[in-house]
Design a protein around this motif. Structure first.
Motif, PDB file in Angstrom:
ATOM      1  N   ASP A 285       0.878  -1.090  -0.019  1.00  0.00           N
ATOM      2  CA  ASP A 285      -0.072   0.036   0.002  1.00  0.00           C
ATOM      3  C   ASP A 285       0.951   1.279  -0.004  1.00  0.00           C
ATOM      4  OD1 ASP A 285      -2.343  -1.541  -0.102  1.00  0.00           O
ATOM      5  OD2 ASP A 285      -2.710  -1.256   2.072  1.00  0.00           O
ATOM      6  N   MET A 286       2.147   1.216   0.695  1.00  0.00           N
ATOM      7  CA  MET A 286       2.853   2.311   0.538  1.00  0.00           C
ATOM      8  C   MET A 286       3.440   2.400  -0.804  1.00  0.00           C
ATOM      9  SD  MET A 286       3.106   3.716   3.412  1.00  0.00           S
ATOM     10  CE  MET A 286       4.325   5.103   2.747  1.00  0.00           C
ATOM     11  N   ALA A 287       3.546   1.520  -1.420  1.00  0.00           N
ATOM     12  CA  ALA A 287       4.071   1.606  -3.039  1.00  0.00           C
ATOM     13  C   ALA A 287       2.898   2.421  -3.639  1.00  0.00           C
ATOM     14  CB  ALA A 287       4.154   0.330  -3.574  1.00  0.00           C
ATOM     15  N   ALA A 288       1.831   2.227  -3.505  1.00  0.00           N
ATOM     16  CA  ALA A 288       0.798   2.894  -4.311  1.00  0.00           C
ATOM     17  C   ALA A 288       0.476   4.330  -3.623  1.00  0.00           C
ATOM     18  CB  ALA A 288      -0.646   2.238  -3.719  1.00  0.00           C
ATOM     19  N   LEU A 289       0.902   4.626  -2.598  1.00  0.00           N
ATOM     20  CA  LEU A 289       0.879   6.152  -1.898  1.00  0.00           C
ATOM     21  C   LEU A 289       2.173   6.859  -2.539  1.00  0.00           C
ATOM     22  CD1 LEU A 289      -0.130   6.166   1.769  1.00  0.00           C
ATOM     23  CD2 LEU A 289      -1.113   7.410  -0.259  1.00  0.00           C
ATOM     24  N   TYR A 290       3.413   6.269  -2.334  1.00  0.00           N
ATOM     25  CA  TYR A 290       4.338   6.993  -3.182  1.00  0.00           C
ATOM     26  C   TYR A 290       4.241   7.027  -4.741  1.00  0.00           C
ATOM     27  CZ  TYR A 290       7.289   5.892   1.207  1.00  0.00           C
ATOM     28  OH  TYR A 290       7.719   5.801   2.472  1.00  0.00           O
ATOM     29  N   ASN A 291       3.670   6.040  -5.241  1.00  0.00           N
ATOM     30  CA  ASN A 291       3.208   6.521  -6.835  1.00  0.00           C
ATOM     31  C   ASN A 291       2.249   7.652  -6.845  1.00  0.00           C
ATOM     32  OD1 ASN A 291       4.111   4.617  -9.275  1.00  0.00           O
ATOM     33  ND2 ASN A 291       4.014   3.386  -7.478  1.00  0.00           N
ATOM     34  N   ALA A 292       1.370   7.781  -5.894  1.00  0.00           N
ATOM     35  CA  ALA A 292       0.359   8.915  -6.010  1.00  0.00           C
ATOM     36  C   ALA A 292       0.816  10.317  -5.541  1.00  0.00           C
ATOM     37  CB  ALA A 292      -0.950   8.553  -4.975  1.00  0.00           C
ATOM     38  N   ALA A 293       1.996  10.138  -4.655  1.00  0.00           N
ATOM     39  CA  ALA A 293       2.515  11.397  -4.196  1.00  0.00           C
ATOM     40  C   ALA A 293       3.244  12.012  -5.393  1.00  0.00           C
ATOM     41  CB  ALA A 293       3.348  10.981  -3.103  1.00  0.00           C
ATOM     42  N   ASP A 294       3.339  13.446  -5.178  1.00  0.00           N
ATOM     43  CA  ASP A 294       4.136  14.230  -6.095  1.00  0.00           C
ATOM     44  C   ASP A 294       5.378  14.492  -5.220  1.00  0.00           C
ATOM     45  OD1 ASP A 294       2.368  14.913  -8.520  1.00  0.00           O
ATOM     46  OD2 ASP A 294       1.206  15.469  -7.064  1.00  0.00           O
ATOM     47  N   CYS A 295       5.487  14.796  -4.198  1.00  0.00           N
ATOM     48  CA  CYS A 295       6.518  14.874  -3.407  1.00  0.00           C
ATOM     49  C   CYS A 295       6.530  14.291  -1.979  1.00  0.00           C
ATOM     50  CB  CYS A 295       6.949  16.489  -3.307  1.00  0.00           C
ATOM     51  SG  CYS A 295       8.408  16.741  -2.359  1.00  0.00           S
ATOM     52  N   SER A 296       7.415  13.501  -1.610  1.00  0.00           N
ATOM     53  CA  SER A 296       7.374  12.727  -0.300  1.00  0.00           C
ATOM     54  C   SER A 296       8.608  13.756   0.393  1.00  0.00           C
ATOM     55  CB  SER A 296       7.793  11.384  -0.513  1.00  0.00           C
ATOM     56  OG  SER A 296       7.625  10.848   0.760  1.00  0.00           O
ATOM     57  N   ILE A 297       8.213  14.185   1.578  1.00  0.00           N
ATOM     58  CA  ILE A 297       9.053  14.828   2.616  1.00  0.00           C
ATOM     59  C   ILE A 297       9.591  14.015   3.811  1.00  0.00           C
ATOM     60  CG2 ILE A 297       9.402  16.765   4.290  1.00  0.00           C
ATOM     61  CD1 ILE A 297       7.033  17.932   2.926  1.00  0.00           C
ATOM     62  N   PHE A 298      10.815  13.956   3.813  1.00  0.00           N
ATOM     63  CA  PHE A 298      11.786  13.156   4.948  1.00  0.00           C
ATOM     64  C   PHE A 298      12.522  14.295   5.651  1.00  0.00           C
ATOM     65  CE2 PHE A 298      11.198  10.288   1.437  1.00  0.00           C
ATOM     66  CZ  PHE A 298      10.367   9.200   1.979  1.00  0.00           C
ATOM     67  N   THR A 299      12.373  14.266   6.994  1.00  0.00           N
ATOM     68  CA  THR A 299      13.224  15.060   7.892  1.00  0.00           C
ATOM     69  C   THR A 299      14.379  14.643   8.418  1.00  0.00           C
ATOM     70  OG1 THR A 299      11.703  14.626   9.709  1.00  0.00           O
ATOM     71  CG2 THR A 299      11.187  16.665   8.356  1.00  0.00           C
ATOM     72  N   THR A 300      14.142  13.152   8.477  1.00  0.00           N
ATOM     73  CA  THR A 300      15.619  12.454   8.771  1.00  0.00           C
ATOM     74  C   THR A 300      15.821  11.384   7.757  1.00  0.00           C
ATOM     75  OG1 THR A 300      14.185  11.059  10.328  1.00  0.00           O
ATOM     76  CG2 THR A 300      15.063  13.058  11.326  1.00  0.00           C
ATOM     77  N   PHE A 301      16.841  10.565   7.923  1.00  0.00           N
ATOM     78  CA  PHE A 301      17.212   9.553   7.017  1.00  0.00           C
ATOM     79  C   PHE A 301      16.431   8.545   7.063  1.00  0.00           C
ATOM     80  CE2 PHE A 301      19.467   6.072   5.572  1.00  0.00           C
ATOM     81  CZ  PHE A 301      19.527   6.019   4.073  1.00  0.00           C
ATOM     82  N   THR A 302      15.972   7.781   6.270  1.00  0.00           N
ATOM     83  CA  THR A 302      15.239   6.597   6.192  1.00  0.00           C
ATOM     84  C   THR A 302      15.429   5.682   4.982  1.00  0.00           C
ATOM     85  OG1 THR A 302      13.004   5.696   6.331  1.00  0.00           O
ATOM     86  CG2 THR A 302      13.238   7.938   5.583  1.00  0.00           C
TER      87      THR A 302
END
Length: 398
Positions: A285-302
């Protein structure tokens, strides 16, 4: 391809992978990928680990423990994999000890251990080294913990295990620059080589899928013209989710939030009207969300840096020594702030640091950028395993 998989003597390797925990239900973990993909290529992989869940019963986030062996068959169905689990003699947080035997290392060409802070891996490394077996070590810790006298004690124990284990490796691998800095500070007597070895994204799960993107965006009620901002992972205080939400609010934007939320963060999330919380979701389901997203914000490394990129999303990450040097020239990556924001780089911000203005300033630039969605091959797990095989061969040739 066969020649690449074999060692200098023209045969496949016997790899012993020792880690404190092996959760077969989480395919994205590096130890899971190492074992599965090396075995697919013909190498013999013996995994020695504990029966314990990676989630300690008294973990800070209050997350429930799970059964780490639930999906063991995914690995053991391959005849090249042997998975040995042992009951812990001691378990406190990341520290776990169980019985090791010299016979565990029988016929090993290389012993690959993870995170000396786990305790058992430091002992395993020393045992292998005393038997004349080459040791590869993956170091993940970036800094000390803070907040209580117990953390101070924990830091001393972790550092002691790192120093003890550091006498054994022929090669130390690290995923970001701050890992190496902390290791060198903790174990200054280590004089061997280092290798920057970033993690990868599972291309079987995380890849660009236009149909999946359209379906998920429709499920979320988004129009084709809507720009979707996403934040994911373990939502803890250090992630500064409230500042991210306020930065987007300056531009009347919604932050889609997904993942485990710690109790300390819940009031902050509920206090931000432009946050849309989607709960905790499984990998696919995360793969679907990352596909849907235009920009994913990360504030620490992951690891999710790579998973979001693999699905074609732009990512916004903090400016650090690692991101500046490794990701700085890539058009699919934007960076905010400066390395001086961090007390522990990639992990913990200075109390006085504010990330809201940095992110707010970049929102228009990112939204106005036009980029083709593609899955970069440089961050795939096959590429990472190519590098790992080369490191094994290089270590054995010395």
């Amino acid at each position: 391809m066969v020649d690449i998989m074999k060692d200098e003597r023209g045969r496949f390797l016997n790899v012993v992978l020792i880690c404190g925990f092996f959760d077969s239900t989480i395919e994205s973990f590096r130890e899971n990928q190492f074992a599965y993909r090396l075995a697919e290529r013909g190498h013999k992989v013996r995994i020695i680990t504990s029966t314990a869940s990676i989630r300690w019963r008294w973990n800070r986030a209050g997350a429930a423990t799970n059964n780490p062996s639930e999906n063991d068959a995914r690995y053991t169905n391959n005849p090249n994999v042997t998975l040995i689990r042992r009951k812990p003699l001691l378990r406190i947080g990341d520290l776990v000890l169980f019985r090791l035997r010299r016979s565990d290392l029988k016929d090993a060409d290389v012993v690959h251990v993870l995170d000396f802070r786990q305790g058992i891996t430091a002992f395993a490394a020393r045992l292998a080294s005393s038997a004349g077996i080459k040791v590869i070590y993956d170091h993940e810790q970036r800094g000390d913990r803070s907040g209580s006298p117990l953390h101070t004690l924990d830091n001393r124990v972790r550092r002691a295990f790192i120093r003890y284990g550091a006498r054994a490796p022929s090669l130390v691998r690290h995923t970001v620059t701050s890992n190496r800095v902390f290791f060198e500070e903790t174990a200054p007597r280590y004089s061997g080589p280092f290798a920057l070895s970033p993690l990868g994204a599972d291309e079987k799960i995380f890849h660009v899928n236009a149909d999946l993107r359209a379906q998920k965006r429709a499920d979320l009620g988004l129009l084709p013209s809507d720009f979707m901002w996403l934040m994911s992972g373990k939502i803890e205080l250090e992630k500064r989710v409230d500042e991210v939400a306020r930065a987007l609010a300056h531009h009347d934007k919604t932050l889609f939030l997904v993942g485990d939320i710690s109790e300390q963060v819940r009031p902050l999330v509920h206090g931000q009207p432009n946050i849309r919380y989607l709960g905790k979701l499984p990998q696919r389901d995360m793969a679907a969300l990352y596909n849907a997203a235009d920009c994913s914000i990360f504030t620490t490394f992951t690891l999710s840096y790579w998973e979001a990129l693999a699905c074609g999303a732009h990512i916004l990450v903090p400016s650090t020594n690692f991101s500046d040097n490794y990701l700085g020239s890539r058009v699919e990556v934007s960076r905010f702030g400066e390395p001086g924001m961090f007390e522990v780089e990639e992990e913990r911000y200075r109390t006085e640091a504010k990330i809201e203005p940095y992110i707010a300033a970049l929102v228009p630039t990112i939204e106005n950028g036009t980029r083709e969605r593609q899955s970069p091959k440089w961050l795939s797990w096959p590429r990472r395993i190519d590098e790992l095989e080369a490191q094994y061969r290089g270590t054995l040739s010395v």
